[in-house]
Every structure is written in C-alpha cells, then in structure tokens.
Design an enzyme around this catalytic site. Sequence first.
Site, short mmCIF file in Angstrom:
data_model
loop_
_atom_site.label_atom_id
_atom_site.label_comp_id
_atom_site.label_asym_id
_atom_site.label_seq_id
_atom_site.Cartn_x
_atom_site.Cartn_y
_atom_site.Cartn_z
N PHE A 25 41.75 29.86 31.03
CA PHE A 25 42.94 29.43 31.72
C PHE A 25 42.62 29.55 33.40
CE2 PHE A 25 46.87 31.43 34.19
CZ PHE A 25 47.34 30.29 34.34
N GLU A 139 47.42 45.54 35.50
CA GLU A 139 47.64 46.77 34.32
C GLU A 139 47.09 47.84 34.80
OE1 GLU A 139 48.39 46.18 30.42
OE2 GLU A 139 49.33 44.31 30.74
N ARG A 180 48.04 50.29 23.77
CA ARG A 180 48.15 49.34 24.60
C ARG A 180 47.29 49.56 26.12
NH1 ARG A 180 51.76 45.86 27.22
NH2 ARG A 180 51.24 45.81 29.02
N TYR A 183 43.11 48.42 27.20
CA TYR A 183 43.11 47.42 28.12
C TYR A 183 42.59 47.94 29.60
CZ TYR A 183 43.72 42.88 30.72
OH TYR A 183 43.74 41.83 31.54
N LYS A 187 39.48 48.24 31.96
CA LYS A 187 39.54 47.54 33.29
C LYS A 187 39.18 48.56 34.35
CE LYS A 187 40.35 43.15 32.66
NZ LYS A 187 39.63 42.00 32.86
N ARG A 233 50.24 35.14 25.45
CA ARG A 233 51.16 36.11 26.56
C ARG A 233 52.07 35.28 26.57
NH1 ARG A 233 45.81 35.94 30.75
NH2 ARG A 233 45.39 34.27 29.56
P1 NAD Z 1 41.46 33.63 29.39
O1 NAD Z 1 41.40 34.30 27.97
O2 NAD Z 1 42.23 32.00 29.28
O3 NAD Z 1 39.90 33.26 29.70
C1 NAD Z 1 38.85 34.23 29.54
C2 NAD Z 1 37.73 33.42 29.01
O4 NAD Z 1 36.77 34.35 28.58
C3 NAD Z 1 38.15 32.54 27.57
O5 NAD Z 1 37.79 31.20 27.82
C4 NAD Z 1 37.20 33.30 26.66
O6 NAD Z 1 36.37 32.37 25.95
C5 NAD Z 1 35.87 34.15 27.70
N1 NAD Z 1 35.13 34.88 27.01
C6 NAD Z 1 35.82 36.04 26.50
N2 NAD Z 1 34.53 36.69 26.14
C7 NAD Z 1 33.48 36.21 26.04
C8 NAD Z 1 32.07 36.43 26.07
N3 NAD Z 1 31.80 37.48 25.34
N4 NAD Z 1 31.19 35.56 26.49
C9 NAD Z 1 31.58 34.37 26.89
N5 NAD Z 1 32.96 34.25 27.31
C10 NAD Z 1 33.81 34.87 27.05
O7 NAD Z 1 42.02 34.59 30.38
P2 NAD Z 1 42.36 34.17 31.83
O8 NAD Z 1 44.11 34.36 31.89
O9 NAD Z 1 41.69 33.05 32.40
O10 NAD Z 1 41.84 35.54 32.56
C11 NAD Z 1 40.83 35.66 33.33
C12 NAD Z 1 40.41 37.12 33.77
O11 NAD Z 1 41.52 37.52 34.43
C13 NAD Z 1 40.36 38.35 32.63
O12 NAD Z 1 39.39 39.22 32.80
C14 NAD Z 1 41.76 38.95 32.71
O13 NAD Z 1 41.77 39.94 32.24
C15 NAD Z 1 42.12 38.67 34.10
N6 NAD Z 1 43.63 38.57 34.08
C16 NAD Z 1 44.37 37.49 34.19
C17 NAD Z 1 45.59 37.50 34.34
C18 NAD Z 1 46.52 36.36 34.31
O14 NAD Z 1 47.62 36.56 34.53
N7 NAD Z 1 46.16 35.18 33.68
C19 NAD Z 1 46.27 38.70 34.64
C20 NAD Z 1 45.70 39.98 34.67
C21 NAD Z 1 44.09 39.86 34.32
#
Ligand code: NAD
Length: 387
Positions: A25, A139, A180, A183, A187, A233
């Site tokens: 995303f 988180e 829960r 994670y 992090k 989510r």
């Molecule tokens: P997402 O799940 O859409 O994107 C994560 C991407 O990482 C996915 O495309 C997945 O295929 C890839 N991935 C996971 N493991 C992998 C691996 N071993 N090798 C290669 N690719 C891998 O999530 P997002 O919302 O884009 O979040 C990105 C980051 O931001 C994450 O670290 C998440 O914890 C953090 N985050 C996001 C939010 C939010 O509001 N969207 C909130 C808190 C934290």
Amino acid sequence: MAARVDLDGKPIKPLTICMIGAGGFIGSHLCEKLMAETPHKVLALDVYSDKIKHLLEPAGAHPWSDRIQFHRLNIKNDSRLEGLIKMSDLTINLAAICTPADYNTRPLDTIYSNFIDALPVVKYCSENNKRLIHFSTCEVYGKTIGSFLPKDSPLRKEPEYFVLKEDESPCIFGPIEKQRWSYACAKQLIERLIYAEGAENGLEFTIVRPFNWIGPRMDFIPGIDGPSEGVPRVLACFSNNLLRHEPLKLVDGGVSQRTFVYIKDAIEAVMLMIENPARANGHIFNVGNPNNEVTVRQLAEMMTDVYSKVSGEPSLEEPTVDVSSQEFYGAGYDDSDKRIPDMTIINKQLGWDPKTSLWDLLESTLTYQHRTYAEAMKQAIAKPAAN
Ligand code: NAD
C-alpha cells in the site's frame, strides 16, 4: 523538470533508492510520487507487484520506465539483497506483516517478519554506510498512560496522559499471553537495534511511525482480490461490508479511538525525509493527523454516510453490528485505547503538517473502492457458492 532544492535551498541530487516492500500500500503510493515528480531511481523489491503494475507496464511505455526496476524477491532468503542495497544511496524498508488479525493468530510469522527479516537490511546498510529509512509503527506506544487511570479521572483529559511523543512517551504493552503485542514488541526491538547501530556504528537512519495511514489500494477485499477468509485492516474490512451491503462489524463496541491520515499527505512527509537527510537523519518521526480523531464506531458511521453519497445507494437501517474481539480476532487480542501523535518534531525538522480532513479522505478513498470493486462484488455475489 525544474531544479529541485531541499528545505535549505541546496540542489537535490538524483538518488537510487532500494525500496523493500514497494509492492504494498505505502510503497505503491511512494513509487507513484517518485516517478511522477522526481528524477530518483527506484529498485522496487517485493514478492508481489500488482499494486505497482501500472508503473511497470507496458515495459518502456512511461516517461519513468528507465527509472523503476522491479525485483521479485523475498528478503527472508535471497542473496541479491545485499547487492541491491550496495547499488543504492538509500534503502527504505516497508516489508512487514502488518495486519492486526495476524498478530495474535500468527505471532511467529509476525515476529520473524518485523524483527528477524529486517536484521540483514539494517546490517547491510550499516556495513556499507548506506542511509536507511525504516518503517516502524505507532503501535510501539501501545496503550496510553491515561488508560490506567480510573474511568472518571479528570486527568484522562490532560494531554500528557495520552499525546504520544517520540522522545518522551513510554511503550506500554499488555502481558505476553496477549499475543496482539508481538507486532509492537518486534517493531520496538528493531527500532532499538537501528538506534543502537546509529549510536555505536554511525548508521544514518530515520524511523517512521505511521499513525493509521489510509487511502486507495490499502490491503484487499476478501473474496475479490484477496482470500475469502482473510481479515484486512479496518478500512478494507468496513469497505468490504459496505460493498456487500452488510452491517459493519464493530469489535468490542468500537470504542477505541484512532487518528487517520490521508496516504497522500503522509507520502509528502516521506518525500521530505528522503530529500532532506541532514534534517531527517537520527530522528524518529510520528506521521499522523491529530485533527482526524474518531472512535472506530464513528469511523463506521462516517464511512456508511460517505459510501451512500458516492455510490448513490441507501445505507442499511442498522448500519453496524457488535462482535466480540474473541469472536472476530480470536484469543490473545488486545488493543490500544487512543492514539494522538505529537507533531512537534516532524514540524520542527521538516515543516510538515497533514492537510486532508477525515471526510475528504474517506470520500476519495471510498470513491476509489466503489469504482474498483462494486461491479466485481455484484458478480461475485450473483455466482452460486459452488463456483
Ligand atoms: P503492506 O502489507 O501493504 O505492504 C508491505 C509489503 O511488504 C507487501 O507488499 C509485502 O508483499 C511486502 N513484504 C512483506 N514481507 C516481505 C518479504 N519477506 N520480502 C519481500 N517483500 C515483503 O503494508 P503497508 O501499509 O504498505 O505498510 C508498510 C510498512 O509501514 C510496514 O512496515 C508497516 O508495519 C508500517 N505501518 C503502516 C501503517 C499504515 O497505516 N499503513 C501503520 C503502521 C505501520
């Protein structure tokens, strides 16, 4: 393209960015922005590319085609990782398991993904003197101090009991059996490791703590472009209910409070970090919108109203239904009560402020959800279950 300057008026050199998790995303929005508005190159690493397909295909057809390269790889077990980090000026690590439904049901995968799998990325950046922007999460703050006060305590209204500050607030998690927190804890430990690499070995790092970034392309709609039994989510869960014309499921009364920020506002903050290393290095940044606070119940009600407006379909008489967290998420679930980001540090270092109101960001997001999924949903519902 006009000469680009940073916040201190210095020209910005074109960068090569190794973006891990670029197919997710946040990664998809960041790639879009980098391609459309900057001269930077992206080595996009992920196991999936669906969300950035429009940037990659048809091959050679876009003005940016020679600036983005997709590498399908899993960072758990791929020897190409170090070489790709070495070829880049900056690594951005977005890869993670980050859906709450997984934290208590797949705690091992969650811990491995958010801590163990991120270790080589940090190590390669440190050993090769490469800058790292690592995505953590809000988180890591866990629960607010105020949540431990008596329900009627007037102190609960005082900001120091709930506003979350990068350099002051403690990280408050529940007991180990509440899985829960696997994670948040993973992090937190990777944040501490990165911080220590900075302190002991001079790693240039920035840590991002997103506070509920939402917008188009977030997660998947179960049974349409993701598994029928999958639990994404909250935005995608509620979108799924709206598309199916079924009541939105409110876990434990929907009393938790959250602040939501529009993905496009948040991406502006990340761009500032990328292009202003002298101001961003060594910092942890909250990135959220403190003005967009609602309870999850209010979010459900607002999404119901917005969806009715954008789809032209009347909303249900009973738009929500209560479910217990035990039933929805299973054993070991727990929650943060409230998340208000303090914006002082990001505002001082990068001059960033979020702009989009909750209503506006839901309107553009649900317009996207309706256009993208309503027809496919109609067809899926019309098909006999056996198909
Ligand atoms: P997402 O799940 O859409 O994107 C994560 C991407 O990482 C996915 O495309 C997945 O295929 C890839 N991935 C996971 N493991 C992998 C691996 N071993 N090798 C290669 N690719 C891998 O999530 P997002 O919302 O884009 O979040 C990105 C980051 O931001 C994450 O670290 C998440 O914890 C953090 N985050 C996001 C939010 C939010 O509001 N969207 C909130 C808190 C934290």
